[in-house]
Design a protein around this motif. Structure first.
Motif, PDB file in Angstrom:
ATOM      1  N   LEU A  55     133.052  55.771  66.990  1.00 58.53           N
ATOM      2  CA  LEU A  55     134.280  55.120  66.525  1.00 58.53           C
ATOM      3  C   LEU A  55     134.779  54.082  67.518  1.00 58.53           C
ATOM      4  O   LEU A  55     135.387  53.078  67.146  1.00 58.53           O
ATOM      5  N   ASN A  68     130.972  65.960  62.124  1.00 61.48           N
ATOM      6  CA  ASN A  68     131.779  64.801  62.458  1.00 61.48           C
ATOM      7  C   ASN A  68     133.183  65.015  61.906  1.00 61.48           C
ATOM      8  O   ASN A  68     133.478  66.052  61.304  1.00 61.48           O
ATOM      9  N   GLU A  75     129.574  64.548  57.525  1.00 61.70           N
ATOM     10  CA  GLU A  75     128.670  63.528  58.047  1.00 61.70           C
ATOM     11  C   GLU A  75     127.620  63.259  56.984  1.00 61.70           C
ATOM     12  O   GLU A  75     127.233  64.161  56.234  1.00 61.70           O
ATOM     13  N   THR A  95     130.276  56.526  59.262  1.00 58.56           N
ATOM     14  CA  THR A  95     131.692  56.534  58.932  1.00 58.56           C
ATOM     15  C   THR A  95     131.950  55.616  57.744  1.00 58.56           C
ATOM     16  O   THR A  95     131.149  54.744  57.428  1.00 58.56           O
TER      17      THR A  95
END
Lengths: 479, 464
Positions: free
Chosen positions: A248, A193, A198, A449
């Motif tokens: 995202l 990522n 990640e 995230t």
């Protein structure tokens, strides 16, 4: 001992006149190992502990915290939180509705196969250097970064309602990133990522499953391809976004937009508000009929998975978008009570030194029924974009601009040449209305995230489960 | 000396002697060739408000240390915030253990030697002792001002007291206390928003009423209009200039930027507008003074851009070794460096106390130079699109206005920009005469407004 400490705090708060009080004690351990350009550049261990006391007096909140977990400090901090609440009472205009919750005694622990702190650092370093070498094997790569991290949070929550909860959250992660430069251009590729990182709520088995060394050469070759690739063209076209990019998009256009505190105007000065309003539930068309989004704090491995939130409410599932219609908020206890609804268990704080706010947990787009290969074959003219590199959205979560690390042209249903600096922009409801296909469970994965919110700024980790999806009539090539 | 009371044993400050003894004790736990300890004692109080009411009111206290050891060219790090002896010993042992696991670095890093530091006035007792009741009173004044105008007020008012120290086994010891007060005021109405902010080491210089009136002055008096995206001349108010500088600090002025193939930016050449001069100065009383970086290297005034000539980038010890230079004292501030920085903070050393040389133009003079353009109060959600040229995207916010024939004529909806900030510095036509102090992520900027001949807007955005 922790229970004695909590009881002392709550006792002081009640005697001082608190209508409600809670205390959180949090200990966090972080281990970070990073290698840059063939050598380990950072190997660090940090341990932080502290406690925070929140009190409610006459509809006004006070919060105080300290890294000194001692009985003497408990007394000082609790009295300070009461003083602060009384000061807040000077500028309050809406009574706080606070329906009582029953007492419970509970515990939660992240399911872990292999404790990441039990793996010797030498073993982790060996994997990183092997991955680093795989990237550096490709001629033309200028810099390489690899890393692993292990995180563990032990926390205790207790309240004057008799709720006492102990939790242990474990997160493990890793990743790679490499950069290539030449002829006035610089390009990077990351795995799995963005930022070469990640994580999951899991043990070392998660990093072992990433196969970092096995992906080094691929991303290095792609970084070089990007150097020579043409710029993503400016135009209006069809885009297919991979899971990492979709994560995202979901985060910015949905996750934040449905936070009730934003909708009620409490976040306007910093992060803004939302295109949704209090009356939008059940009525506002968020996206096409294919779009179903759920907040789920119980997904195994999700970076936003836990047992109880930081107001002592159990983790749960909240439908947010059903067949394209907005149906649910993310809210804390206070705002949920204002609307006459049940708290959603998504009130989360960044450690001991922050107040809990309505946050995302895991915000997941339900899978559709397309094979990715079939979806590409079904697309006559478009762009397939992979892995988010940049993102920005306006203060009402409407106009956005995303950039991906890499893209491929789609012509006649086939992937073609690589495109560099792919970007796309749009307005959230119109963008989601153009979603006409989502890939199946086979392609569905959890992505994670960091998420910042509040003043002082606080960070929580959130997850987004999603598969690749297709959107029509999207403006691309902004940059 | 006014504002320089260090009271040992007071709740907020531990005091220089206590900290020196503590750090020496920690250094004595280490058997390594070189050991460094960074110390921070943070007391932060913040009152947050929205919809004309206080929503959060907090007090935060944390004391922490970071230990860095260098042994046979290997570096190990560890940190903790529990200052009991057992925890400190464990932290030192952990750093040593970590060092042994690293590969040796053949060009061995040497910690800085003892230095003399510039005198700064960075601590004001009135800021350190400012009470929750006093913060609430200021917020009450702001909210009353908002309500009187038919607006809703939101923002925050914070007061902080920070004690920072660095010590190492070469005998270096550096210590300073600092206070920072910061106030943000954001008014909203049906017709958009108005924003104002202030920061200072001395809380007595910050007035809620004055900032509220400034935010009210930026509120739209008529309905918002939409204009087409495109390239326009702009006046960037100081808040917007400060935000632009934050990105240039990380991606334009750090040694890491040089590494990222920045040859096109022309270090050493005149590549920017001659109207622009930018320097970093940790000692200036006009900023938030910081006498040393978190390796204990003294701060000094360093020109970065001088009348359009790109003069210097900044280095810390590690970057200096890599590039064959001397450290300019720009290792990131303490509380950011104690905990591992997240990977997206790519520049571990960057300038943090930035100044832009003022010009001779009033705000009206700057606006008067533009026949059709835009006044931007501040930016929102700015993110890097590409590091080369520091290309950034974001939106305008907090009061955006159309300029026609040298006058502000209409309030407009916010716009999304995607712009190379490096190219923006080439477009500076005129500089404002009144710099304003702004808190940044890692320090503070003292900057005036700027008039740019072109700024690229790519889409319309929401109001507010």
């Amino acid at each position: 001992m922790m229970q004695d400490f909590c009881n002392r705090v709550l006792n002081i708060a009640e005697i001082a006149g608190a209508d409600y009080a809670d205390v959180r004690i949090v200990e966090r351990r972080n281990q970070t190992i990073r290698a840059v350009n063939g050598r380990v550049s950072q190997l660090s261990d940090t341990v932080r502990i502290g406690f925070g006391v929140r009190v409610l007096i006459n509809s006004a909140w006070g919060f105080a915290c300290s890294s000194d977990v001692s009985f003497a400090e408990a007394e000082r901090v609790t009295r300070l939180s009461v003083d602060i609440a009384k000061a807040s009472g000077l500028v309050v205009n809406v009574p706080v509705v606070w329906p009582a919750m029953p007492g419970i005694n509970a515990a939660y622990r992240t399911p872990v196969e292999v404790d990441p702190f039990s793996i010797p650092a030498e073993q982790k370093i060996e994997i990183l250097l092997e991955a680093d070498a795989a990237m550096r094997k490709v001629n033309g790569i200028r810099d390489t970064k690899t890393g692993t991290e292990a995180f563990q949070e032990k926390k205790v929550f207790a309240s004057t309602e008799g709720r006492y909860i102990e939790q242990e959250i474990t997160q493990t992660g890793g990743g790679l990133q490499c950069g290539a430069a030449g002829e006035g251009e610089f390009q990077q590729r990351s795995y799995p990522n963005r930022f070469g990182r990640e994580r999951a709520c899991a043990g070392w088995e998660y990093v072992a499953g990433l196969d970092l060394p096995g992906n080094g050469e691929r991303i290095a070759n792609e970084a070089l391809q990007l150097l020579a690739a043409p710029q993503c063209p400016k135009g209006v076209t069809t885009v297919i976004l991979d899971g990492a990019q979709m994560a995202l998009v979901i985060h910015e256009t949905c996750g934040h937009a449905v936070e009730l505190d934003r909708i009620l105007g409490q976040e306007i000065p910093l992060a803004g508000s939302s295109f949704l309003s209090e009356g939008s539930v059940g009525k506002f068309r968020f996206g096409s009929e294919y779009v179903n989004i759920m907040a789920n704090a119980t997904v195994p491995g999700g970076l936003g998975t836990y047992g109880y939130d930081d107001e002592g409410i159990p983790a749960t599932k909240i439908p947010l978008i059903r067949n394209g219609i907005f149906v649910g908020y993310l809210s804390n206890r206070e705002d949920a009570a204002r609307l006459g609804s049940r708290p959603g268990g998504v009130s989360r704080a960044d450690g001991w030194s922050a107040v809990p706010l309505a946050r995302m947990s895991n915000i997941n787009l339900e899978p559709g029924d397309w094979d990715l290969e079939a979806l590409i074959a079904d697309t006559d003219d478009g762009i397939y974009m992979q892995l988010c590199r940049s993102l920005s959205i306006d203060n009402k979560r409407v106009n956005f601009q995303f950039g991906s690390e890499i893209a491929w042209e789609i012509k006649g249903g086939k992937l073609g040449r690589v495109l560099k600096n792919p970007t796309f922009t749009g307005a959230s409801p119109q963008f989601w209305a153009s979603c006409d296909a989502i890939c199946s469970q086979k392609y569905w994965a959890m992505w994670g995230t960091d998420c910042g919110k509040g003043q002082p700024s606080q960070n929580v980790t959130v997850g987004h489960g999603t598969a690749p999806a297709r959107f029509r009539n999207v403006q691309t090539g902004v940059f | 000396m006014p504002g320089q009371t260090f009271e040992i044993g007071k709740e907020k400050l531990l005091g220089e002697m206590y900290v020196r003894d503590l750090l020496q004790k920690i250094l004595n736990y280490s058997s390594c060739d070189q050991t460094e300890v960074i110390f921070a004692n943070k007391n932060r109080c913040l009152t947050r408000y929205a919809n004309n009411a206080i929503t959060q009111n907090i007090s935060e206290k944390e004391t922490a240390v970071r230990v860095r050891v260098i042994s046979d060219g290997r570096i190990g790090l560890s940190a903790c915030n529990d200052l009991r002896e057992a925890s400190l010993r464990r932290t030192v042992d952990s750093a040593i253990r970590n060092a042994r696991l690293l590969g040796a670095d053949n060009s061995s890093l040497s910690l800085p030697l003892p230095s003399a530091y510039g005198k700064v006035c960075s601590y004001f007792a009135n800021t350190a002792e400012y009470s929750a009741a006093s913060r609430a009173k200021q917020v009450q004044i702001i909210c009353r001002e908002a309500a009187g105008g038919g607006y809703k007020a939101g923002g925050f008012f914070s007061t902080e007291c920070l004690e920072t120290a660095v010590a190492n086994t070469h005998g270096l010891f550096a210590y300073y206390p600092q206070t920072v007060a910061e106030m943000n005021v954001f008014f909203t109405s049906r017709n958009g928003a108005g924003f104002a902010s202030a920061c200072s080491a001395d809380v007595s210089t910050i007035y809620g009423e004055a900032l509220a009136k400034k935010a009210a002055g930026r509120m739209a008096r008529s309905e918002l209009r939409t204009i087409d995206p495109g390239e326009y001349p702009v006046v960037l108010e100081p808040d917007a200039v400060s935000e632009m500088l934050s990105f240039l600090a990380a991606y334009g002025f750090s040694a890491a930027a040089v590494q990222m193939n920045q040859d096109s930016t022309g270090l050493g050449s005149k590549c920017l507008s001659e109207k622009i001069s930018i320097w970093d100065d940790g000692l200036s009383p006009e900023g938030l003074p910081v006498p040393f970086d978190c390796e204990g290297v003294p701060k000094q005034s360093l020109p970065l851009v001088e009348k359009g000539v790109f003069k210097n980038v900044v280095y810390d010890n590690s970057a200096a070794r890599q590039f064959g230079k001397k450290s300019t004292g720009h290792n990131l501030p303490v509380m950011s460096s104690i905990w591992p920085l997240p990977p997206h903070i790519s520049a571990r050393c960057q300038p943090t106390n930035l100044f832009v040389g003022p010009g001779e133009n009033s705000r009206q003079d700057l606006i008067g130079k533009i026949s059709k353009g835009i006044v931007i109060t501040r930016f929102h959600y700015n993110r890097l699109v590409h590091p080369l040229g520091t290309v950034v995207t974001g939106t305008t916010r907090g009061g955006t206005f159309l300029i026609e024939n040298g006058e502000i004529t209409k309030p407009i909806y916010n716009l999304r920009y995607t712009q190379s900030f490096w190219d923006a510095l080439k477009q500076v036509e005129a500089v404002g005469s009144e710099p304003v102090l702004h808190r940044s992520s890692f320090g503070a900027h003292f900057v005036p407004a700027l008039c740019l001949s072109a700024f690229r807007f790519v889409a319309n955005a929401a109001d507010g």
